[in-house]
Design a protein around this motif. Sequence first.
Motif, PDB file in Angstrom:
ATOM      1  N   LEU A 230      22.660  72.744 -28.481  1.00  0.00           N
ATOM      2  CA  LEU A 230      21.670  72.875 -29.556  1.00  0.00           C
ATOM      3  C   LEU A 230      21.692  74.250 -30.211  1.00  0.00           C
ATOM      4  O   LEU A 230      21.377  74.384 -31.392  1.00  0.00           O
ATOM      5  N   ALA A 231      22.078  75.285 -29.459  1.00  0.00           N
ATOM      6  CA  ALA A 231      22.112  76.653 -29.981  1.00  0.00           C
ATOM      7  C   ALA A 231      23.398  76.960 -30.752  1.00  0.00           C
ATOM      8  O   ALA A 231      23.503  78.010 -31.385  1.00  0.00           O
ATOM      9  N   ALA A 232      24.362  76.046 -30.714  1.00  0.00           N
ATOM     10  CA  ALA A 232      25.655  76.265 -31.385  1.00  0.00           C
ATOM     11  C   ALA A 232      25.506  76.112 -32.897  1.00  0.00           C
ATOM     12  O   ALA A 232      24.468  75.670 -33.405  1.00  0.00           O
ATOM     13  N   ASP A 233      26.552  76.485 -33.617  1.00  0.00           N
ATOM     14  CA  ASP A 233      26.585  76.308 -35.071  1.00  0.00           C
ATOM     15  C   ASP A 233      26.884  74.844 -35.379  1.00  0.00           C
ATOM     16  O   ASP A 233      28.046  74.439 -35.479  1.00  0.00           O
ATOM     17  N   LEU A 234      25.826  74.068 -35.531  1.00  0.00           N
ATOM     18  CA  LEU A 234      25.967  72.635 -35.775  1.00  0.00           C
ATOM     19  C   LEU A 234      26.273  72.380 -37.239  1.00  0.00           C
ATOM     20  O   LEU A 234      25.890  73.150 -38.116  1.00  0.00           O
ATOM     21  N   VAL A 235      26.966  71.294 -37.498  1.00  0.00           N
ATOM     22  CA  VAL A 235      27.326  70.907 -38.860  1.00  0.00           C
ATOM     23  C   VAL A 235      26.856  69.480 -39.108  1.00  0.00           C
ATOM     24  O   VAL A 235      26.610  68.720 -38.179  1.00  0.00           O
ATOM     25  N   GLU A 236      26.739  69.133 -40.394  1.00  0.00           N
ATOM     26  CA  GLU A 236      26.393  67.764 -40.772  1.00  0.00           C
ATOM     27  C   GLU A 236      27.584  67.108 -41.440  1.00  0.00           C
ATOM     28  O   GLU A 236      28.343  67.765 -42.165  1.00  0.00           O
ATOM     29  N   ALA A 237      27.721  65.816 -41.204  1.00  0.00           N
ATOM     30  CA  ALA A 237      28.795  65.058 -41.842  1.00  0.00           C
ATOM     31  C   ALA A 237      28.333  63.617 -42.038  1.00  0.00           C
ATOM     32  O   ALA A 237      27.699  63.033 -41.152  1.00  0.00           O
ATOM     33  N   HIS A 238      28.631  63.083 -43.215  1.00  0.00           N
ATOM     34  CA  HIS A 238      28.394  61.662 -43.464  1.00  0.00           C
ATOM     35  C   HIS A 238      29.575  60.906 -42.878  1.00  0.00           C
ATOM     36  O   HIS A 238      30.723  61.158 -43.263  1.00  0.00           O
ATOM     37  N   VAL A 239      29.290  60.021 -41.938  1.00  0.00           N
ATOM     38  CA  VAL A 239      30.349  59.286 -41.240  1.00  0.00           C
ATOM     39  C   VAL A 239      29.993  57.803 -41.221  1.00  0.00           C
ATOM     40  O   VAL A 239      28.856  57.441 -40.900  1.00  0.00           O
ATOM     41  N   THR A 240      30.982  56.990 -41.538  1.00  0.00           N
ATOM     42  CA  THR A 240      30.841  55.543 -41.426  1.00  0.00           C
ATOM     43  C   THR A 240      31.483  55.106 -40.122  1.00  0.00           C
ATOM     44  O   THR A 240      32.619  55.472 -39.826  1.00  0.00           O
ATOM     45  N   LEU A 241      30.735  54.342 -39.338  1.00  0.00           N
ATOM     46  CA  LEU A 241      31.228  53.804 -38.075  1.00  0.00           C
ATOM     47  C   LEU A 241      31.255  52.286 -38.175  1.00  0.00           C
ATOM     48  O   LEU A 241      30.362  51.686 -38.767  1.00  0.00           O
ATOM     49  N   ALA A 242      32.285  51.691 -37.595  1.00  0.00           N
ATOM     50  CA  ALA A 242      32.377  50.236 -37.511  1.00  0.00           C
ATOM     51  C   ALA A 242      32.755  49.871 -36.079  1.00  0.00           C
ATOM     52  O   ALA A 242      33.631  50.488 -35.489  1.00  0.00           O
ATOM     53  N   CYS A 243      32.089  48.881 -35.528  1.00  0.00           N
ATOM     54  CA  CYS A 243      32.400  48.410 -34.188  1.00  0.00           C
ATOM     55  C   CYS A 243      33.774  47.756 -34.196  1.00  0.00           C
ATOM     56  O   CYS A 243      34.149  47.075 -35.160  1.00  0.00           O
TER      57      CYS A 243
END
Length: 139
Positions: free
Chosen positions: A42-55
């Motif tokens: 949680l203290a790390a440099d987190l990033v955001e990304a839009h990701v599509t997942l498919a089963c």
Amino acid sequence: PNDAFFRIDTALAVPLVDPTSWELRVHGLVEQEVRLPFEELLAADLVEAHVTLACVSNPVGGSLIGTARWLGLPVREVLGRARPLPGADMVLSTSADGFTASTPLEVLLDDRDALLAVGMNGEPLSLQHGFPVRMVVPG
């Protein structure tokens, strides 16, 4: 939306994981074993990304697919600390409920934003979506 995002259960009950005792352990064919507690993640440099997942079992036109904005630490950063040895070609992941999956190492090291996700669509990760941490791998 998170409540409409598809789910596939691999156990009879959603695992309840205590984040104060959870840690990621990277070991095996690496130069340096890495242990990453939840608090450090949680203290790390987190990033955001839009990701599509498919089963993998989603039929053509099926509903087991979704896109979310994930918040997390790039997996390649953790693997960079571990320094995989020559000959390492896969990462075997084991979930809290014992489910295992293997992922090609190259997929986790490239720029496709594989994440150790702690958030989904601006909210903390829910129990139903893998709290405290879910590995999200595009492609």
